[in-house]
Scaffold this active site. Structure first.
Site, PDB file in Angstrom:
ATOM      1  NE  ARG A  80      -2.421  -1.222   3.455  1.00  0.00           N
ATOM      2  CZ  ARG A  80      -2.191  -0.263   4.472  1.00  0.00           C
ATOM      3  NH1 ARG A  80      -1.696   1.017   4.085  1.00  0.00           N
ATOM      4  NH2 ARG A  80      -1.181  -0.900   5.540  1.00  0.00           N
ATOM      5  CE1 TYR A 208       1.673  -7.284  -3.252  1.00  0.00           C
ATOM      6  CE2 TYR A 208       0.813  -5.829  -1.651  1.00  0.00           C
ATOM      7  CZ  TYR A 208       1.538  -7.172  -2.320  1.00  0.00           C
ATOM      8  OH  TYR A 208       1.455  -8.108  -1.370  1.00  0.00           O
ATOM      9  N   GLY A 209      -2.404  -5.271  -4.557  1.00  0.00           N
ATOM     10  CA  GLY A 209      -3.429  -5.214  -2.507  1.00  0.00           C
ATOM     11  C   GLY A 209      -4.273  -4.347  -2.522  1.00  0.00           C
ATOM     12  CE  LYS A 217      -7.725  -3.641   5.463  1.00  0.00           C
ATOM     13  NZ  LYS A 217      -5.797  -3.998   5.388  1.00  0.00           N
ATOM     14  CG  HIS A 237      -7.009  -3.380   9.812  1.00  0.00           C
ATOM     15  ND1 HIS A 237      -5.418  -2.456   9.606  1.00  0.00           N
ATOM     16  CD2 HIS A 237      -6.989  -3.870   9.141  1.00  0.00           C
ATOM     17  CE1 HIS A 237      -5.187  -3.007   9.312  1.00  0.00           C
ATOM     18  NE2 HIS A 237      -5.665  -4.561   8.394  1.00  0.00           N
ATOM     19  CB  SER A 259      -0.504  -3.249   7.721  1.00  0.00           C
ATOM     20  OG  SER A 259      -1.847  -2.966   7.482  1.00  0.00           O
ATOM     21  CB  CYS A 261       0.715  -5.964  13.972  1.00  0.00           C
ATOM     22  SG  CYS A 261       1.870  -4.874  13.342  1.00  0.00           S
ATOM     23  N   GLY A 262      -0.480  -9.438  13.101  1.00  0.00           N
ATOM     24  CA  GLY A 262      -1.038 -10.909  13.567  1.00  0.00           C
ATOM     25  C   GLY A 262      -2.461 -11.038  13.559  1.00  0.00           C
ATOM     26  CE  LYS A 263      -5.671  -7.366  10.287  1.00  0.00           C
ATOM     27  NZ  LYS A 263      -4.702  -6.411  10.480  1.00  0.00           N
ATOM     28  CB  THR A 264      -4.042 -13.908   9.024  1.00  0.00           C
ATOM     29  OG1 THR A 264      -4.370 -12.649   8.365  1.00  0.00           O
ATOM     30  CG2 THR A 264      -4.368 -14.934   7.943  1.00  0.00           C
ATOM     31  CG  ASP A 286      -7.569  -7.113   6.596  1.00  0.00           C
ATOM     32  OD1 ASP A 286      -6.567  -7.400   8.096  1.00  0.00           O
ATOM     33  OD2 ASP A 286      -8.012  -6.069   6.322  1.00  0.00           O
ATOM     34  CB  SER A 377       5.730 -12.653  -0.981  1.00  0.00           C
ATOM     35  OG  SER A 377       5.470 -12.856   0.630  1.00  0.00           O
ATOM     36  NE  ARG A 378       0.605  -8.657   2.528  1.00  0.00           N
ATOM     37  CZ  ARG A 378      -0.404  -7.843   3.554  1.00  0.00           C
ATOM     38  NH1 ARG A 378      -1.601  -9.117   4.048  1.00  0.00           N
ATOM     39  NH2 ARG A 378      -0.044  -7.135   4.208  1.00  0.00           N
ATOM     40  N   GLY A 503       0.156 -20.013  18.482  1.00  0.00           N
ATOM     41  CA  GLY A 503      -1.506 -20.881  19.379  1.00  0.00           C
ATOM     42  C   GLY A 503      -1.502 -20.274  21.202  1.00  0.00           C
ATOM     43  CG  ASN A 505      -0.448 -15.337  20.881  1.00  0.00           C
ATOM     44  OD1 ASN A 505       0.224 -14.885  21.397  1.00  0.00           O
ATOM     45  ND2 ASN A 505      -0.221 -14.507  19.609  1.00  0.00           N
TER      46      ASN A 505
HETATM   47  P1  GTP Z   1      -2.055  -7.723   7.222  1.00  0.00           P
HETATM   48  O1  GTP Z   1      -2.622  -8.646   6.404  1.00  0.00           O
HETATM   49  O2  GTP Z   1      -0.950  -6.835   6.842  1.00  0.00           O
HETATM   50  O3  GTP Z   1      -2.915  -7.036   7.788  1.00  0.00           O
HETATM   51  O4  GTP Z   1      -1.195  -8.378   8.471  1.00  0.00           O
HETATM   52  P2  GTP Z   1      -2.018  -9.168   9.774  1.00  0.00           P
HETATM   53  O5  GTP Z   1      -2.384  -8.732  10.490  1.00  0.00           O
HETATM   54  O6  GTP Z   1      -3.101 -10.203   9.528  1.00  0.00           O
HETATM   55  O7  GTP Z   1      -0.411 -10.556  10.276  1.00  0.00           O
HETATM   56  P3  GTP Z   1       0.196 -11.709  10.171  1.00  0.00           P
HETATM   57  O8  GTP Z   1      -1.337 -12.518  10.785  1.00  0.00           O
HETATM   58  O9  GTP Z   1      -0.372 -11.536   8.548  1.00  0.00           O
HETATM   59  O10 GTP Z   1       0.832 -11.837  10.679  1.00  0.00           O
HETATM   60  C1  GTP Z   1       2.049 -10.641  10.885  1.00  0.00           C
HETATM   61  C2  GTP Z   1       3.147 -11.033  11.188  1.00  0.00           C
HETATM   62  O11 GTP Z   1       4.063 -11.160  11.868  1.00  0.00           O
HETATM   63  C3  GTP Z   1       4.181 -12.171  10.001  1.00  0.00           C
HETATM   64  O12 GTP Z   1       5.032 -12.461   9.909  1.00  0.00           O
HETATM   65  C4  GTP Z   1       3.391 -13.329  11.311  1.00  0.00           C
HETATM   66  O13 GTP Z   1       4.720 -14.466  11.354  1.00  0.00           O
HETATM   67  C5  GTP Z   1       3.926 -12.148  12.634  1.00  0.00           C
HETATM   68  N1  GTP Z   1       3.143 -13.171  14.131  1.00  0.00           N
HETATM   69  C6  GTP Z   1       1.725 -13.018  14.122  1.00  0.00           C
HETATM   70  N2  GTP Z   1       1.350 -13.071  15.383  1.00  0.00           N
HETATM   71  C7  GTP Z   1       2.476 -13.246  16.472  1.00  0.00           C
HETATM   72  C8  GTP Z   1       2.659 -14.049  17.268  1.00  0.00           C
HETATM   73  O14 GTP Z   1       1.738 -14.095  17.696  1.00  0.00           O
HETATM   74  N3  GTP Z   1       4.291 -13.194  17.514  1.00  0.00           N
HETATM   75  C9  GTP Z   1       4.698 -12.640  16.718  1.00  0.00           C
HETATM   76  N4  GTP Z   1       6.628 -13.111  17.174  1.00  0.00           N
HETATM   77  N5  GTP Z   1       4.612 -13.136  15.479  1.00  0.00           N
HETATM   78  C10 GTP Z   1       3.897 -13.109  15.291  1.00  0.00           C
HETATM   79  C1  SPV Z   2      -3.069  -4.932   5.303  1.00  0.00           C
HETATM   80  O1  SPV Z   2      -1.996  -3.314   4.788  1.00  0.00           O
HETATM   81  O2  SPV Z   2      -3.468  -4.017   6.073  1.00  0.00           O
HETATM   82  C2  SPV Z   2      -3.562  -6.066   4.485  1.00  0.00           C
HETATM   83  C3  SPV Z   2      -2.826  -5.806   3.103  1.00  0.00           C
HETATM   84  O3  SPV Z   2      -4.557  -6.318   4.743  1.00  0.00           O
HETATM   85  S1  SPV Z   2      -3.072  -5.037   1.996  1.00  0.00           S
HETATM   86  O4  SPV Z   2      -4.623  -5.515   1.211  1.00  0.00           O
HETATM   87  O5  SPV Z   2      -2.384  -4.504   0.796  1.00  0.00           O
HETATM   88  O6  SPV Z   2      -4.070  -3.994   2.111  1.00  0.00           O
HETATM   89 MN    MN Z   3      -4.854  -5.805   6.799  1.00  0.00          MN
END
Ligand code: GTP
Ligand code: SPV
Ligand code: MN
Length: 593
Positions: A80, A208-209, A217, A237, A259, A261-264, A286, A377-378, A503, A505
């Protein structure tokens, strides 16, 4: 101009406003063909074949990854672009101090000039899509016009596409207009613009994205946040998950982390050993749209239908459900391509391949200095592939939320978990969130910035009024969720994470749920309610040094002095629009500390 309606039996949407707008856009952009998407499998196969023929997609090993394809974006177009993202409201005050604003008339004229004739020789795709479950009163219809076949294939996964959208819309004029033009991918001509008063998005110069998949978004957060304020709901979000206890009791939780920071990962979490009978179900990973229901609880839907997830770091240990989800029907973008037609990234289960092609298509070996996969990368995968997809994910009324969690990426200062004293304090915790910047947005990585409610890049209006809206929502919710703050990323002096995360968490989640159910005690601290160390479930957690929980929960006065100064910077920026409650909460925090 040839209208390619007949191909694969597509028929254009009969809504007169949609047809007029498509016609007008075609006259502007001058495509050779118009392709109306119907969402069918036959269409997917035809589009995949065409994308492969053009070189936009590479077919992956169909024995190992059936239905999976590979894409490399332009190397200058990998994330983004917040500096190119604009809220073009009539008044600058409505966009507020945290958004880029541009005068709508002038910006529209500039964008339409760029879009003019930009599809000559190309196909213009019309993607009707529905954000949210079919027949949900919370769902919204958008149409994306795009000249990117890659965008169409991603939108097909990320949203409910085709007839379902036309049916939801009927003859109503109430739909989002999204125009996306690739142009020449020159960053100088890259603009992601939102016109909230017109329910319109124009995005040019990026494929992209979040810049290009306009349902995500742009509509589901920036435009939807404006609609939510007007209509009495929240577009956030946030991931949504459901925790099932061994007795079958289900509790739904929504969590906002910025973004990357661990949502997925949190949304797809698998409870660790020792949590027999506990299950975590994914509703969304998300975005959450939340509205008070008739019973006085807050209900949430996931407007999306797929996951656009971060690849690096995803493996069978961190996120086994994601690994299962991406075994089929997935588009991989900017990861590394192995000679056997499978994919790899840093943090994959497989060891680094002896040789492969990196995300830019260059030969890569383990000796290479650069990363094989781009840090942003996604994978784009249908949520239906998730073995733990919540059965409630398609429920038109959504799921009742009992806890709202805010969390950032904070190496210091912020404890592992705490609970807000009340709703206003919870809003304050969200409003003052900070987090390290990540590769999800172009620019410096690892710098702490304020990211209120993880919405800094996504709130489509004045952030001060957004806080007001959050405070006001309390009156509309008879049984408000409890609000929590978490931080998985606190580090020791050597830069090692103090908390194992992923896990594990589940242990934090267990305390949160026990609090919601009135089953866990807590101690009052200056920051909020915290678990009693002796109450917190660490049973069976191997290699967790004694004293680490105390370190994770420690409140360091010097760090908090700096933190409050940083919070003040955002508050000063918003001062004119800041609800007084936020100032009171700040004063109370200072007094408690
Ligand atoms: P967006 O799709 O950008 O919104 O990201 P997201 O918030 O879904 O984050 P995602 O779950 O993809 O995690 C982002 C990065 O953080 C990845 O490299 C994960 O491996 C790392 N991560 C996620 N959960 C944890 C956690 O509990 N501890 C640590 N140390 N890293 C984490
Ligand atoms: C984010 O950046 O929070 C994402 C990826 O979920 S994107 O769809 O590119 O915004
Ligand atoms: Mn996101």
């Amino acid at each position: 101009m040839k209208h390619d309606f007949a191909r694969h039996g597509h028929s254009p949407c009969s809504n007169p406003q949609v047809r007029a707008w498509v016609q007008e856009t075609a006259e502007l952009t001058q495509p050779d063909r118009i392709f109306w998407c119907d969402g069918s499998d036959a269409e997917r196969d035809a589009l995949n074949a065409e994308a492969v023929r053009q070189g936009t997609l590479i077919t992956l090993n169909q024995d190992r990854l059936p239905g999976c394809y590979y894409h490399r974006s332009h190397p200058n177009d990998v994330a983004r672009v917040e500096q190119c993202t604009y809220i073009c409201s009539e008044s600058e005050v409505d966009a507020g101090p945290t958004n880029n604003w541009a005068e709508p008339k002038a910006m529209r004229a500039k964008l339409l000039a760029l879009a003019k004739d930009s599809m000559t020789g190309r196909t213009m795709f019309v993607v009707p899509y529905l954000m949210g479950p079919a027949s949900s009163p919370l769902s919204k219809v958008g149409f994306e016009i795009t000249d990117s076949i890659y965008v169409v294939l991603n939108m097909r996964i990320m949203a409910r596409i085709g007839k379902v959208a036309g049916k939801h819309l009927g003859d109503s004029p109430d739909f989002n207009r999204g125009l996306h033009c690739l142009l020449d991918l020159n960053p100088e001509r890259r603009f992601i613009c939102h016109f909230p008063e017109r329910n319109e998005i124009i995005s040019v110069g990026s494929g992209y994205g979040g810049n290009a998949l306009l349902g995500k978004k742009c509509l589901a957060l920036r435009i939807a946040s404006v609609l939510g304020r007007k209509e009495g709901w929240l577009a956030e979000h946030m991931l949504i998950l459901g925790v099932e206890s061994p007795t079958g009791e289900k509790t739904f939780v929504a969590a906002a982390f910025p973004s990357q920071c661990g949502k997925t990962n949190f949304a797809m979490m698998v409870p660790p050993a020792g949590f027999d009978g506990w299950k975590v179900w994914t509703v969304g990973d998300d975005i959450a749209w939340m509205k008070p229901g008739p019973d006085g609880r807050l209900y949430a839907i996931n407007p999306e239908a797929g996951y656009f997830g971060v690849a690096p770091g995803t493996n069978a240990k961190t996120n086994p459900n994601a690994m299962r989800t991406i075994q089929r029907d997935t588009i991989f973008t900017n990861v590394a391509l192995k000679p056997d037609g499978t994919v790899w990234w840093e943090g994959h289960d497989d060891p680094p391949p002896a040789e492969c092609l990196d995300w830019q298509g260059r030969p890569w070996t383990p000796n290479s200095k650069e990363k094989a996969a781009h840090p942003n990368s996604r994978f784009t995968a249908p949520m239906a592939n998730n073995p733990m997809l919540a059965p409630e994910a398609d429920q038109p009324e959504g799921v009742p939320i009992d806890a709202i969690i805010f969390g950032g990426r904070r190496p210091t200062t912020v404890p592992l978990v705490l609970e807000a004293f009340n709703w206003s304090h919870g809003v304050f915790l969200g409003a003052t969130m900070g987090s390290e910047t990540t590769a999800a947005s172009s620019g410096t990585v690892g710098q702490i910035r304020r990211d209120p409610m993880a919405m800094l890049p996504f709130c489509g209006y004045n952030m001060g009024r957004y806080f007001r809206h959050w405070l006001d929502m309390r009156k509309a919710i008879k049984f408000p969720p409890r609000v929590f703050n978490v931080n998985w990323f606190r580090q020791d002096a050597d830069g090692q994470f103090l908390w194992p995360g992923f896990g594990q968490n589940m242990r934090v989640l267990q305390w949160i749920i026990a609090r919601c159910r009135g089953r866990a005690s807590a101690q009052e601290t200056p920051l909020g309610w915290m678990p009693l160390i002796e109450d917190f479930n660490l049973a069976g957690l191997a290699n967790f040094p004694a004293g680490n929980l105390e370190r994770l929960q420690a409140i360091n006065p010097d760090e908090w002095r700096r933190e409050i100064l940083q919070q003040d910077e955002l508050f000063m920026k918003l001062y004119q629009f800041l609800p007084k409650e936020m100032i009171f909460q700040r004063e109370l925090l200072v007094a408690r500390l």
